[in-house]
Design a protein around this motif. Structure first.
Motif, PDB file in Angstrom:
ATOM      1  N   ALA A  72       0.832  -1.212   0.000  1.00  0.00           N
ATOM      2  CA  ALA A  72       0.000   0.000   0.000  1.00  0.00           C
ATOM      3  C   ALA A  72       0.864   1.257   0.000  1.00  0.00           C
ATOM      4  CB  ALA A  72      -0.938  -0.012   1.215  1.00  0.00           C
ATOM      5  N   LEU A  73       1.982   1.214   0.717  1.00  0.00           N
ATOM      6  CA  LEU A  73       2.907   2.346   0.744  1.00  0.00           C
ATOM      7  C   LEU A  73       3.480   2.589  -0.650  1.00  0.00           C
ATOM      8  CD1 LEU A  73       4.510   4.495   2.347  1.00  0.00           C
ATOM      9  CD2 LEU A  73       6.190   2.695   2.866  1.00  0.00           C
ATOM     10  N   GLY A  74       3.915   1.519  -1.306  1.00  0.00           N
ATOM     11  CA  GLY A  74       4.463   1.654  -2.655  1.00  0.00           C
ATOM     12  C   GLY A  74       3.442   2.180  -3.651  1.00  0.00           C
ATOM     13  N   VAL A 106       0.988   6.678  13.357  1.00  0.00           N
ATOM     14  CA  VAL A 106       2.195   7.520  13.272  1.00  0.00           C
ATOM     15  C   VAL A 106       2.698   7.577  11.834  1.00  0.00           C
ATOM     16  CG1 VAL A 106       4.618   7.674  13.973  1.00  0.00           C
ATOM     17  CG2 VAL A 106       2.851   7.232  15.692  1.00  0.00           C
ATOM     18  N   LEU A 107       2.709   6.439  11.142  1.00  0.00           N
ATOM     19  CA  LEU A 107       3.159   6.422   9.752  1.00  0.00           C
ATOM     20  C   LEU A 107       2.196   7.198   8.851  1.00  0.00           C
ATOM     21  CD1 LEU A 107       4.397   2.724   9.473  1.00  0.00           C
ATOM     22  CD2 LEU A 107       5.806   4.800   9.656  1.00  0.00           C
ATOM     23  N   PHE A 108       0.909   7.089   9.127  1.00  0.00           N
ATOM     24  CA  PHE A 108      -0.102   7.846   8.386  1.00  0.00           C
ATOM     25  C   PHE A 108       0.151   9.342   8.558  1.00  0.00           C
ATOM     26  CE2 PHE A 108      -4.084  10.019   7.790  1.00  0.00           C
ATOM     27  CZ  PHE A 108      -4.744   9.325   6.788  1.00  0.00           C
ATOM     28  N   GLN A 109       0.357   9.757   9.807  1.00  0.00           N
ATOM     29  CA  GLN A 109       0.598  11.176  10.089  1.00  0.00           C
ATOM     30  C   GLN A 109       1.881  11.661   9.422  1.00  0.00           C
ATOM     31  OE1 GLN A 109      -1.689  13.123  11.796  1.00  0.00           O
ATOM     32  NE2 GLN A 109      -0.429  14.714  10.883  1.00  0.00           N
ATOM     33  N   GLU A 110       2.886  10.814   9.409  1.00  0.00           N
ATOM     34  CA  GLU A 110       4.153  11.172   8.760  1.00  0.00           C
ATOM     35  C   GLU A 110       3.942  11.380   7.261  1.00  0.00           C
ATOM     36  OE1 GLU A 110       8.115  12.255   8.977  1.00  0.00           O
ATOM     37  OE2 GLU A 110       6.722  11.835  10.617  1.00  0.00           O
ATOM     38  N   ALA A 111       3.138  10.523   6.636  1.00  0.00           N
ATOM     39  CA  ALA A 111       2.815  10.702   5.217  1.00  0.00           C
ATOM     40  C   ALA A 111       2.086  12.023   5.001  1.00  0.00           C
ATOM     41  CB  ALA A 111       1.978   9.531   4.710  1.00  0.00           C
ATOM     42  N   LEU A 167       2.373  17.629   3.063  1.00  0.00           N
ATOM     43  CA  LEU A 167       2.147  19.060   3.250  1.00  0.00           C
ATOM     44  C   LEU A 167       3.415  19.867   3.009  1.00  0.00           C
ATOM     45  CD1 LEU A 167      -0.290  20.737   3.864  1.00  0.00           C
ATOM     46  CD2 LEU A 167       0.298  20.674   6.273  1.00  0.00           C
ATOM     47  N   GLU A 168       4.556  19.253   3.250  1.00  0.00           N
ATOM     48  CA  GLU A 168       5.829  19.917   2.982  1.00  0.00           C
ATOM     49  C   GLU A 168       6.177  19.850   1.496  1.00  0.00           C
ATOM     50  OE1 GLU A 168       8.503  17.789   5.524  1.00  0.00           O
ATOM     51  OE2 GLU A 168       7.476  18.462   7.344  1.00  0.00           O
ATOM     52  N   ASN A 169       5.241  19.289   0.690  1.00  0.00           N
ATOM     53  CA  ASN A 169       5.413  19.175  -0.764  1.00  0.00           C
ATOM     54  C   ASN A 169       6.586  18.304  -1.164  1.00  0.00           C
ATOM     55  OD1 ASN A 169       3.173  20.665  -1.732  1.00  0.00           O
ATOM     56  ND2 ASN A 169       4.211  22.548  -1.125  1.00  0.00           N
ATOM     57  N   GLU A 170       6.893  17.334  -0.332  1.00  0.00           N
ATOM     58  CA  GLU A 170       7.950  16.406  -0.707  1.00  0.00           C
ATOM     59  C   GLU A 170       7.409  15.465  -1.773  1.00  0.00           C
ATOM     60  OE1 GLU A 170      10.107  14.454   2.351  1.00  0.00           O
ATOM     61  OE2 GLU A 170      10.126  16.202   3.660  1.00  0.00           O
ATOM     62  N   LYS A 171       8.155  15.317  -2.837  1.00  0.00           N
ATOM     63  CA  LYS A 171       7.722  14.493  -3.966  1.00  0.00           C
ATOM     64  C   LYS A 171       8.022  13.016  -3.755  1.00  0.00           C
ATOM     65  CE  LYS A 171       6.493  18.113  -6.296  1.00  0.00           C
ATOM     66  NZ  LYS A 171       5.188  18.612  -5.967  1.00  0.00           N
ATOM     67  N   THR A 172       8.888  12.720  -2.815  1.00  0.00           N
ATOM     68  CA  THR A 172       9.326  11.332  -2.615  1.00  0.00           C
ATOM     69  C   THR A 172       8.881  10.816  -1.245  1.00  0.00           C
ATOM     70  OG1 THR A 172      11.457  12.145  -1.796  1.00  0.00           O
ATOM     71  CG2 THR A 172      11.322  11.592  -4.143  1.00  0.00           C
ATOM     72  N   VAL A 173       7.632  11.076  -0.919  1.00  0.00           N
ATOM     73  CA  VAL A 173       7.116  10.707   0.400  1.00  0.00           C
ATOM     74  C   VAL A 173       7.260   9.203   0.644  1.00  0.00           C
ATOM     75  CG1 VAL A 173       5.058  10.614   1.871  1.00  0.00           C
ATOM     76  CG2 VAL A 173       5.533  12.662   0.511  1.00  0.00           C
ATOM     77  N   ALA A 174       6.804   8.382  -0.291  1.00  0.00           N
ATOM     78  CA  ALA A 174       6.853   6.922  -0.093  1.00  0.00           C
ATOM     79  C   ALA A 174       8.285   6.443   0.064  1.00  0.00           C
ATOM     80  CB  ALA A 174       6.180   6.208  -1.262  1.00  0.00           C
ATOM     81  N   GLU A 175       9.157   6.966  -0.763  1.00  0.00           N
ATOM     82  CA  GLU A 175      10.566   6.556  -0.717  1.00  0.00           C
ATOM     83  C   GLU A 175      11.198   6.923   0.625  1.00  0.00           C
ATOM     84  OE1 GLU A 175      14.556   8.096  -2.947  1.00  0.00           O
ATOM     85  OE2 GLU A 175      12.781   7.776  -4.203  1.00  0.00           O
ATOM     86  N   GLU A 176      10.900   8.102   1.133  1.00  0.00           N
ATOM     87  CA  GLU A 176      11.489   8.540   2.400  1.00  0.00           C
ATOM     88  C   GLU A 176      10.825   7.868   3.597  1.00  0.00           C
ATOM     89  OE1 GLU A 176      11.896  12.714   2.724  1.00  0.00           O
ATOM     90  OE2 GLU A 176      12.972  12.889   0.814  1.00  0.00           O
ATOM     91  N   LEU A 177       9.562   7.500   3.439  1.00  0.00           N
ATOM     92  CA  LEU A 177       8.838   6.859   4.536  1.00  0.00           C
ATOM     93  C   LEU A 177       9.202   5.378   4.669  1.00  0.00           C
ATOM     94  CD1 LEU A 177       6.766   7.632   6.676  1.00  0.00           C
ATOM     95  CD2 LEU A 177       4.954   7.094   5.043  1.00  0.00           C
ATOM     96  N   TRP A 178       9.669   4.776   3.606  1.00  0.00           N
ATOM     97  CA  TRP A 178       9.950   3.335   3.578  1.00  0.00           C
ATOM     98  C   TRP A 178      10.874   2.885   4.716  1.00  0.00           C
ATOM     99  CZ3 TRP A 178       7.506   0.421  -0.262  1.00  0.00           C
ATOM    100  CH2 TRP A 178       7.810  -0.945  -0.247  1.00  0.00           C
TER     101      TRP A 178
END
Length: 196
Positions: free
Chosen positions: A90-92, A158-163, A168-179
């Motif tokens: 789901a993250l990917g 916590v992971l949901f909130q981090e996403a 909101l910070e407009n990071e384009k690589t959210v999934a990659e950084e959250l992994w």
């Protein structure tokens, strides 16, 4: 009209109303949009809106049922290791169930106390559904199923909130950084939840 056609029409109407409402909420703010505004824009009666969505916040969280039942469904159908893999799947896919949406949607929720409270309530419902499942499976255990559910629900929250925050910070690589953060969180969770 056949039953299948009627159901499809009902589903299409519900989706149209939800899409229109979300667009209006993002543009004008959740508190400043009325049910009448949504009905007019969607070209339906106010009663049609409220029949599909009893509460105004339900228009935003139209995936509420899937959201709250998702962790329990994962655990019911799999063991912990499969559950972990399904989370990463789901993250990917950047799925809404794990916190993915556009910056405008995230901002709308964060700026509305009603929506923020509704989201917290949905996270609590997730935990309750998961705890109920584990208690039914392991009635002989004392608090362990409830604690295990709380641990998994907390990791998911916590992971949901981090996403949300990274979106909101407009990071384009959210999934990659959250992994790697998610991998660490599930590693910490495994000793508690692994046997379920």
């Amino acid at each position: 009209m056949s039953e299948g056609l009627r159901d499809r029409k009902k589903h299409e109407t519900r989706k149209t109303i939800s899409d229109v409402a979300t667009r209006l909420f993002i543009r004008n703010g959740f508190e400043d949009v009325t049910i009448a505004d949504i009905a007019a824009e969607a070209r339906v009666a106010k009663m049609t809106v409220t029949n599909h969505f009893p509460r105004k916040e339900d228009l935003v969280f139209d995936i509420r049922e899937d959201f709250t039942s998702w962790p329990a469904a994962l655990v019911r159908d799999s063991v912990f290791h499969d559950t972990r893999e399904l989370y990463f799947e789901a993250l990917g896919a950047e799925h809404a169930l794990v916190g993915f949406s556009g910056p405008g949607f995230v901002r709308m929720i964060k700026e509305s106390p009603v929506l923020t409270n509704a989201l917290h309530e949905m996270h609590r419902e997730r935990e309750t559904a998961l705890a109920d499942l584990l208690i039914r499976r392991h009635p002989e255990e004392d608090l362990n199923p409830t604690l295990a559910a709380a641990h998994l629900a907390t990791v998911l929250r916590v992971l949901f909130q981090e996403a949300f925050d990274r979106t909101l910070e407009n990071e384009k690589t959210v999934a990659e950084e959250l992994w790697p953060i998610a991998e660490q969180a599930f590693d910490q969770l495994e000793p508690v939840f692994g046997r379920y």
